[in-house]
Design an enzyme around this catalytic site. Structure first.
Site: not given
Ligand code: MOS
Length: 737
Positions: A238-239, A465, A467, A509, A627, A637, A700, A704
């Site tokens: 998705g991004f 998505i 991940t 997460a 963690r 990721q 955390k 991104e």
């Molecule tokens: Mo992301 S750009 O917050 O799907």
């Protein structure tokens, strides 16, 4: 009561639990659900960027065999494209054309081929107007956004006076940096299948947020939300572009109601350049002032980005400048310019990705102006607390990231002089930059159910998505329930399951994981209470603290022979299942701490001095992200984020025809993204970091941060290699000749 840490599943490099389904094709994506009586939708898009539809002739299209509907603004049902959600949607409600590629019609036919053929036969005459297409030509119309930037912050901020800080500076850098439009290009295109069951609507949709889609669709169509169900079991990336609900989703539902049949509509690759968002073009001015010793006296980051004529999206490029370095005078601002383009949207690290290109390039320029090592410059301005919110960090390991990243990379062997490092004729450059991304969290719910056969089902709306959500949630549930991962089935991707937030802002997460952890822990506690109060149990009379949960059994810490399986407890009580629901939400920690991930990017480039070709040859990224839930998916990721950064730095650029506003490189042949040959081996270091404040599971978010700082690190390395400072992305070879 604790699960024995020795047996902890969280953190292990578990293979994806859905890996087998994906590689065998069993995983169903949104366009792949078998639905009876399914027909096919195709959208017609405008070929001008501004004006009105003067005439639209659908007669030839309607004569194509199998055509069931040609829906245009002349016959579309009335709906409200402005209702609900975060995007205003042109939904065939008028004859206005606002950008090139706007959906101006939908054809439905018995086959995809018939729908395509008919769409090509719709004849449209426009009253064309002069479109606004170029940021630089309309800077005088830049305005202060009405909306806020993320975390409900105002578009402008000021601490102290940058003018004053610059007046006292011994050295200044004042430069303008620009970034182009970029498109997300997930492998899976947007796809929707709409099925009406009376006045209820079921949508199989490729989305990053099933609940957001439900609310938006219900609001636009004027339906009670409980009558809309969204399902999305697998999403092929998705991004950000699948984070909002776009026009084609609602148009599919409208068309399905008109033809009284289920309709499937899949956007083609070319249709993903415009109507489903993009990273907006930006122009950013950065002013830095510093003392001779390299202490910042002034930091200004002023960003201008483009938005559409009918909606507002702010690319929050200057957000990072508010918190990343200690400086007495910090000012930031965001301005918008309206153009005849589709509405931009979130794209991986929206704000931080483009913003860090400008700020971290400027920091490198300042390091050269001061003749200070760029890591040393950053250390001299290390923010010991958040300078904007004046709050302590929940945790921060940036010093360790600089130190461990530099050591692994071999930074101390760097000769700082540009053009000083060569391999034969090839110029070698080493560059670095700081990475950071906020830790977000939203309310989320989950239900955990332990069954008499010793297995468990855990359910939470959410979405995966690509991940690894299925996998890491299974791991969290395994530890919370005291069961092996193989005994757990984790279900997601359905608005009939407990509510969760959009998978955006790297928050899944932290948000869903906290709910799964709490639900699992609570279900296990309820089960244990049954045993502790039951005279027939070998655990009778013990306290919860005396008991360990392991492999689907409770056992006494000091007398392991006193043990009982979950199944035995449930059976003796005549129960098929025991379950618990958790509604988890952020608490006051967000008012007490500033919560961010941090990292340091180190890159080596090799530049051909004759052709200007830049190759990325080495990468070390060191990150403090709390963690780790899964060492393997976490590594993926971060690598993925960095690869996205390589694309941003060197290739990605959506090019519009300067007169008509049509994207001329709207496919993967012409819109370049990195392929394996463009990507070196990427060495990701996770700095050990325990964060007791951030959320119940100490994570955390990692989706991104990998892209942040990446483009600047490359531009800084190219400067080191060549002595040429490129302030305009992408950094293509023509800019070095
Ligand atoms: Mo992301 S750009 O917050 O799907």
């Amino acid at each position: 009561m604790n699960s024995s840490d020795m047996k902890s599943v969280v953190g292990k490099p578990l293979n994806r639990v859905d890996g087998h389904a994906k590689v065998t094709g069993a995983a169903r994506y949104s366009a792949e659900f078998p639905v009876a009586k399914l027909v096919h939708g195709v959208t017609i898009q405008s070929t001008i960027a501004s004006g009105k539809i003067a005439q639209i002739d659908t007669r030839a299209a309607e004569r194509v065999p199998g055509v069931l509907l040609v829906m245009t603004h002349l016959n579309a049902p009335k709906v409200s494209g402005e209702a609900g959600g975060d995007r205003k949607l042109p939904l065939l409600q008028d004859n206005q054309v606002r950008y090139s590629g706007q959906h101006i019609g939908v054809v439905v036919a018995d086959t995809f081929e018939h729908a395509m053929q008919a769409a090509a036969l719709v004849n449209i005459r426009y009253d064309e107007e002069q479109p606004a297409l170029h940021l630089k030509e309309h800077l005088d119309q830049a305005y202060v956004p009405q909306g806020k930037i993320p975390r409900d912050q105002p578009p402008d901020s000021a601490h102290g006076s940058v003018e004053q800080g610059l007046a006292t500076a011994a050295v200044k850098v004042e430069q303008t940096y620009t970034t182009p439009i970029e498109n997300h290009n997930p492998m899976e295109p947007h796809a929707t299948t709409a099925v009406w069951q009376g006045d209820r609507l079921l949508l199989y949709d490729a989305t990053q947020g099933v609940f957001g889609a439900k609310k938006k669709v219900a609001a636009v169509l004027g339906m009670p939300p409980e009558n809309v169900r969204i399902m999305s079991y697998f999403v092929g990336g998705g991004f950000g572009c699948k984070g909002s609900t776009w026009a084609h989703v609602v148009l599919t539902a409208m068309a399905a109601r008109q033809v009284n049949r289920p309709v499937k509509l899949v956007l083609g690759r070319m249709q993903m350049f415009g109507p489903v968002g993009f990273r907006p073009e930006t122009m950013q001015q950065v002013s830095l002032g510093a003392t001779r010793e390299g202490n910042l006296t002034a930091l200004r980051h002023a960003g201008t980005s483009i938005t559409s004529t009918f909606d507002e999206f702010i690319e929050p490029v200057a957000k990072t400048a508010r918190m990343i370095y200690a400086c007495p005078h910090i000012e930031t601002s965001h301005r918008l310019v309206r153009l005849n383009v589709g509405t931009p949207t979130y794209m991986r690290a929206p704000g931080e990705a483009s913003g860090s290109f400008a700020l971290e390039s400027a920091m490198d320029e300042l390091a050269y102006a001061l003749k200070i090592d760029p890591i040393e410059l950053r250390l001299r301005n290390y923010a010991e607390f958040d300078p904007d919110k004046k709050l302590p960090w929940s945790s921060k390991s940036l010093r360790e990231c600089y130190q461990q990243g530099a050591a692994r990379f071999g930074w101390q062997k760097r000769n700082p002089t540009p053009r000083s490092m060569r391999d034969g004729n090839t110029l070698i450059g080493w560059g670095m930059a700081t990475a950071t991304y906020p830790t977000n969290r939203s309310p989320a719910s989950a239900i955990a159910q332990i069954k008499a056969d010793g297995t468990a089902v855990v359910r939470s709306g959410s979405q995966d998505i690509g991940t690894g959500t299925y996998t890491v949630m299974t791991q969290i549930a395994a530890d919370a329930l005291g069961l092996p991962a193989e005994q757990i089935q984790f279900e997601l991707g359905d608005t009939n399951l407990p509510e969760t937030p959009v998978s955006g802002g790297s928050q899944t997460a932290a948000s869903v994981g906290s709910a799964v952890h709490l639900a699992g822990t609570e279900a296990r506690s309820k089960l244990l209470q049954l045993a502790l109060m039951d005279q027939a149990s070998p655990l009778y009379g013990a306290t919860a603290e005396d008991v360990i949960a392991q492999n689907g059994r409770f056992l006494l810490k000091n007398k392991a022979a006193n043990a009982e399986t979950y199944g035995a407890i449930l059976s003796r009580h005549g129960l098929k299942t025991i379950e618990a629901r958790a509604d988890a939400k952020p608490g006051e920690e967000k008012d007490k701490y500033s919560m961010h991930s941090f990292g340091a990017q180190f890159v080596e480039v090799r530049v051909n001095p004759d052709s200007g070709e830049v190759r990325v040859s080495r990468w070390v990224g060191a990150f403090g992200v709390g963690r780790l839930l899964n060492a393997k998916t976490a590594n993926s990721q971060l690598i993925g984020g960095i690869v996205y950064g390589i694309g941003m730095a060197l290739m990605e650029h959506t090019v519009m025809d300067p007169n008509r506003g049509r994207v001329v490189n709207a496919d993967l042949a012409e819109y370049h993204v990195p392929v394996n040959a463009d990507v070196p081996s990427i060495d990701v270091i996770f700095v050990d970091e325990q964060d007791p404040h951030v959320n119940p599971i100490g994570v955390k978010g990692i989706g991104e941060i990998g892209i942040t700082g990446s483009a600047a690190a490359i531009a800084n390395a190219v400067y080191h290699a060549t002595g040429q400072r490129v302030r305009d992305l992408p950094l293509t070879l023509d800019k070095l000749l």
